[in-house]
Design a protein around this motif. Structure first.
Motif: not given
Length: 52
Positions: A4-8
């Protein structure tokens, strides 16, 4: 993605149908002498194929 470390996240892919083999209908157990039509899966799989 799992952390869950990425926004896109952007992904992509491609097909390699140009290397699909030609085939002959009803040839599973061999054929008698004569001409046969080789079918190309790229055009044969299209519903409105111009080559039919």
């Amino acid at each position: 993605m799992k952390l869950g470390l990425s926004d896109i996240i952007v992904t992509g892919s491609s097909e390699n149908m140009s290397t699909a083999p030609y085939y002959i209908l009803n040839s599973r157990y061999g054929l008698h002498a004569g001409n046969r039509l080789l079918l190309e899966p790229n055009t044969e799989s299209q519903p409105d194929s111009a080559y039919r």
